[in-house]
Scaffold this motif. Structure first.
Motif, PDB file in Angstrom:
ATOM      1  N   THR A   1       0.845  -1.189   0.000  1.00 30.20           N
ATOM      2  CA  THR A   1       0.000   0.000   0.000  1.00 30.20           C
ATOM      3  C   THR A   1       0.879   1.237   0.000  1.00 30.20           C
ATOM      4  O   THR A   1       1.826   1.336   0.792  1.00 30.20           O
ATOM      5  CB  THR A   1      -0.895  -0.001   1.259  1.00 30.20           C
ATOM      6  OG1 THR A   1      -1.711  -1.171   1.240  1.00 30.20           O
ATOM      7  CG2 THR A   1      -1.786   1.225   1.293  1.00 30.20           C
TER       8      THR A   1
ATOM      9  N   ARG B   1      -7.687   4.330  -3.653  1.00 28.80           N
ATOM     10  CA  ARG B   1      -8.670   3.908  -2.661  1.00 28.80           C
ATOM     11  C   ARG B   1      -9.206   5.077  -1.824  1.00 28.80           C
ATOM     12  O   ARG B   1     -10.304   5.010  -1.306  1.00 28.80           O
ATOM     13  CB  ARG B   1      -8.048   2.865  -1.728  1.00 28.80           C
ATOM     14  CG  ARG B   1      -7.577   1.630  -2.445  1.00 28.80           C
ATOM     15  CD  ARG B   1      -8.734   0.833  -3.021  1.00 28.80           C
ATOM     16  NE  ARG B   1      -8.284  -0.354  -3.720  1.00 28.80           N
ATOM     17  CZ  ARG B   1      -9.095  -1.304  -4.167  1.00 28.80           C
ATOM     18  NH1 ARG B   1     -10.410  -1.174  -4.003  1.00 28.80           N
ATOM     19  NH2 ARG B   1      -8.596  -2.361  -4.785  1.00 28.80           N
ATOM     20  N   GLN B   2      -8.389   6.089  -1.656  1.00 25.82           N
ATOM     21  CA  GLN B   2      -8.815   7.225  -0.853  1.00 25.82           C
ATOM     22  C   GLN B   2      -8.076   8.443  -1.369  1.00 25.82           C
ATOM     23  O   GLN B   2      -6.920   8.343  -1.811  1.00 25.82           O
ATOM     24  CB  GLN B   2      -8.505   6.992   0.634  1.00 25.82           C
ATOM     25  CG  GLN B   2      -9.119   8.013   1.570  1.00 25.82           C
ATOM     26  CD  GLN B   2      -8.926   7.659   3.024  1.00 25.82           C
ATOM     27  OE1 GLN B   2      -8.349   6.631   3.374  1.00 25.82           O
ATOM     28  NE2 GLN B   2      -9.397   8.527   3.911  1.00 25.82           N
TER      29      GLN B   2
ATOM     30  N   ARG C   1      -0.729  -4.263   4.265  1.00 25.75           N
ATOM     31  CA  ARG C   1      -2.104  -4.457   4.735  1.00 25.75           C
ATOM     32  C   ARG C   1      -2.205  -5.679   5.637  1.00 25.75           C
ATOM     33  O   ARG C   1      -3.197  -5.847   6.335  1.00 25.75           O
ATOM     34  CB  ARG C   1      -3.056  -4.604   3.554  1.00 25.75           C
ATOM     35  CG  ARG C   1      -3.060  -3.379   2.671  1.00 25.75           C
ATOM     36  CD  ARG C   1      -4.199  -3.393   1.684  1.00 25.75           C
ATOM     37  NE  ARG C   1      -5.492  -3.265   2.316  1.00 25.75           N
ATOM     38  CZ  ARG C   1      -5.976  -2.137   2.808  1.00 25.75           C
ATOM     39  NH1 ARG C   1      -5.264  -1.044   2.763  1.00 25.75           N
ATOM     40  NH2 ARG C   1      -7.170  -2.114   3.349  1.00 25.75           N
TER      41      ARG C   1
ATOM     42  N   TYR D   1      -1.303  -1.998  11.506  1.00 24.32           N
ATOM     43  CA  TYR D   1      -2.064  -0.980  10.791  1.00 24.32           C
ATOM     44  C   TYR D   1      -1.394   0.376  10.795  1.00 24.32           C
ATOM     45  O   TYR D   1      -1.393   1.089   9.796  1.00 24.32           O
ATOM     46  CB  TYR D   1      -3.452  -0.903  11.421  1.00 24.32           C
ATOM     47  CG  TYR D   1      -4.363   0.139  10.838  1.00 24.32           C
ATOM     48  CD1 TYR D   1      -4.965   1.084  11.648  1.00 24.32           C
ATOM     49  CD2 TYR D   1      -4.653   0.166   9.472  1.00 24.32           C
ATOM     50  CE1 TYR D   1      -5.828   2.032  11.131  1.00 24.32           C
ATOM     51  CE2 TYR D   1      -5.505   1.117   8.946  1.00 24.32           C
ATOM     52  CZ  TYR D   1      -6.092   2.041   9.785  1.00 24.32           C
ATOM     53  OH  TYR D   1      -6.945   2.982   9.265  1.00 24.32           O
TER      54      TYR D   1
ATOM     55  N   PHE E   1     -10.047   2.011  11.244  1.00 21.55           N
ATOM     56  CA  PHE E   1      -9.572   1.149  10.158  1.00 21.55           C
ATOM     57  C   PHE E   1     -10.409   1.409   8.912  1.00 21.55           C
ATOM     58  O   PHE E   1     -11.618   1.464   8.951  1.00 21.55           O
ATOM     59  CB  PHE E   1      -9.701  -0.308  10.570  1.00 21.55           C
ATOM     60  CG  PHE E   1      -9.153  -1.258   9.549  1.00 21.55           C
ATOM     61  CD1 PHE E   1      -9.982  -1.876   8.622  1.00 21.55           C
ATOM     62  CD2 PHE E   1      -7.800  -1.525   9.494  1.00 21.55           C
ATOM     63  CE1 PHE E   1      -9.469  -2.740   7.681  1.00 21.55           C
ATOM     64  CE2 PHE E   1      -7.274  -2.391   8.544  1.00 21.55           C
ATOM     65  CZ  PHE E   1      -8.118  -3.001   7.640  1.00 21.55           C
ATOM     66  N   GLY E   2      -9.714   1.562   7.794  1.00 22.71           N
ATOM     67  CA  GLY E   2     -10.384   1.849   6.530  1.00 22.71           C
ATOM     68  C   GLY E   2     -10.178   3.289   6.113  1.00 22.71           C
ATOM     69  O   GLY E   2     -10.272   3.622   4.935  1.00 22.71           O
ATOM     70  N   ASN E   3      -9.880   4.155   7.077  1.00 28.00           N
ATOM     71  CA  ASN E   3      -9.553   5.550   6.766  1.00 28.00           C
ATOM     72  C   ASN E   3      -8.039   5.696   6.869  1.00 28.00           C
ATOM     73  O   ASN E   3      -7.483   5.714   7.957  1.00 28.00           O
ATOM     74  CB  ASN E   3     -10.253   6.494   7.729  1.00 28.00           C
ATOM     75  CG  ASN E   3     -10.037   7.942   7.350  1.00 28.00           C
ATOM     76  OD1 ASN E   3      -9.171   8.259   6.524  1.00 28.00           O
ATOM     77  ND2 ASN E   3     -10.826   8.832   7.931  1.00 28.00           N
ATOM     78  N   GLU E   4      -7.384   5.756   5.720  1.00 28.24           N
ATOM     79  CA  GLU E   4      -5.927   5.729   5.690  1.00 28.24           C
ATOM     80  C   GLU E   4      -5.287   7.097   5.851  1.00 28.24           C
ATOM     81  O   GLU E   4      -4.104   7.210   6.069  1.00 28.24           O
ATOM     82  CB  GLU E   4      -5.467   5.127   4.357  1.00 28.24           C
ATOM     83  CG  GLU E   4      -5.893   3.698   4.138  1.00 28.24           C
ATOM     84  CD  GLU E   4      -5.058   2.722   4.932  1.00 28.24           C
ATOM     85  OE1 GLU E   4      -5.538   1.604   5.173  1.00 28.24           O
ATOM     86  OE2 GLU E   4      -3.934   3.073   5.323  1.00 28.24           O
TER      87      GLU E   4
END
Lengths: 114, 112
Positions: free
Chosen positions: A31, A55-56, A96, A100, B95-98
């Motif tokens: 990532t 992705r963001q 990933r 984290y 989690f999921g918000n980078e």
């Protein structure tokens, strides 16, 4: 372990030109995120890629685009450069499957727009 | 108003002193808190990360989080000249918000 590598180290462009910056993530990482750090400021999130897709995205215009390759390396492209795009561009990578919050930054590419 | 506020300094302290660096934030969605160290012309280096309110210690470094006050701190004990750098606080959501949201950084100089 080479860590996160970025190229080039420095770059000088003129207004209106286009630029491509490159990033190779740390070994085992899949990532990649890109950040812009203006002088005297903290890094600002541009976008993140994994599985070759964006992705963001942060609050940056469409002039900023990117790509991730099957080997997880990534490119940041900036079109129609403005003076305000002068900054240190940082690439960060993580796994990933790993912890984290362990995100590792590269040394950055310093872009100067004249 | 910025989501994360950090005093830019500069901060100068004598070698061996205890250093206190602080950030405040306004977004209650922030759940993970990090401290990065950035030497001149280098990329940020992760020092510590925390999730819950309270203290976390790693060698000479202690990270403190007070979610009720939206306030985080980094303490450096027995400061060394090699600690001279810019210290950045950073935060992210679940989690999921980078996206990491950074403070402006505090420039620290340890005087031998």
């Amino acid at each position: 372990d080479a860590g996160v590598t970025q190229s080039p180290t420095h770059l000088i462009k003129t207004r209106g030109q286009q630029v491509t910056l490159r990033c190779s993530p740390k070994s085992g990482h899949d990532t990649v995120s890109w950040y812009q750090q203006a002088l005297g400021q903290g890094p600002q999130f541009i976008f993140q890629y994994y599985e070759e897709e964006e992705r963001q995205r942060g609050n940056f215009p469409d002039r900023f685009s990117g790509h991730q390759f099957p080997n997880y390396s990534s490119e940041l492209n900036v079109n129609a450069l403005l003076l305000g795009d002068s900054a240190l561009y940082l690439c960060a990578s993580r796994s990933r499957k790993g912890i984290y919050n362990e995100q590792f930054f590269g040394p950055g590419t310093r872009l100067t727009v004249l | 108003q910025k989501e994360v506020e950090q005093d830019p300094g500069p901060l100068s302290v004598p070698e061996g002193a205890i250093v206190s660096l602080n950030c405040t934030y306004s977004n209650s969605a922030f759940q993970y808190f990090m401290w990065y160290r950035q030497y001149s012309r280098k990329g940020p280096e992760l020092l510590m990360y925390t999730y819950s309110s309270g203290n976390k210690e790693d060698g000479r470094f202690t990270a403190q989080v007070d979610k009720s006050s939206k306030y985080i701190s980094l303490f450096i004990r027995d400061s060394q000249p090699s600690d001279s750098a810019t210290y950045l606080c950073a935060m992210r959501g679940f989690f999921g918000n980078e996206k990491l949201t950074f403070g402006t950084g505090t420039r620290l100089t340890i005087i031998p």
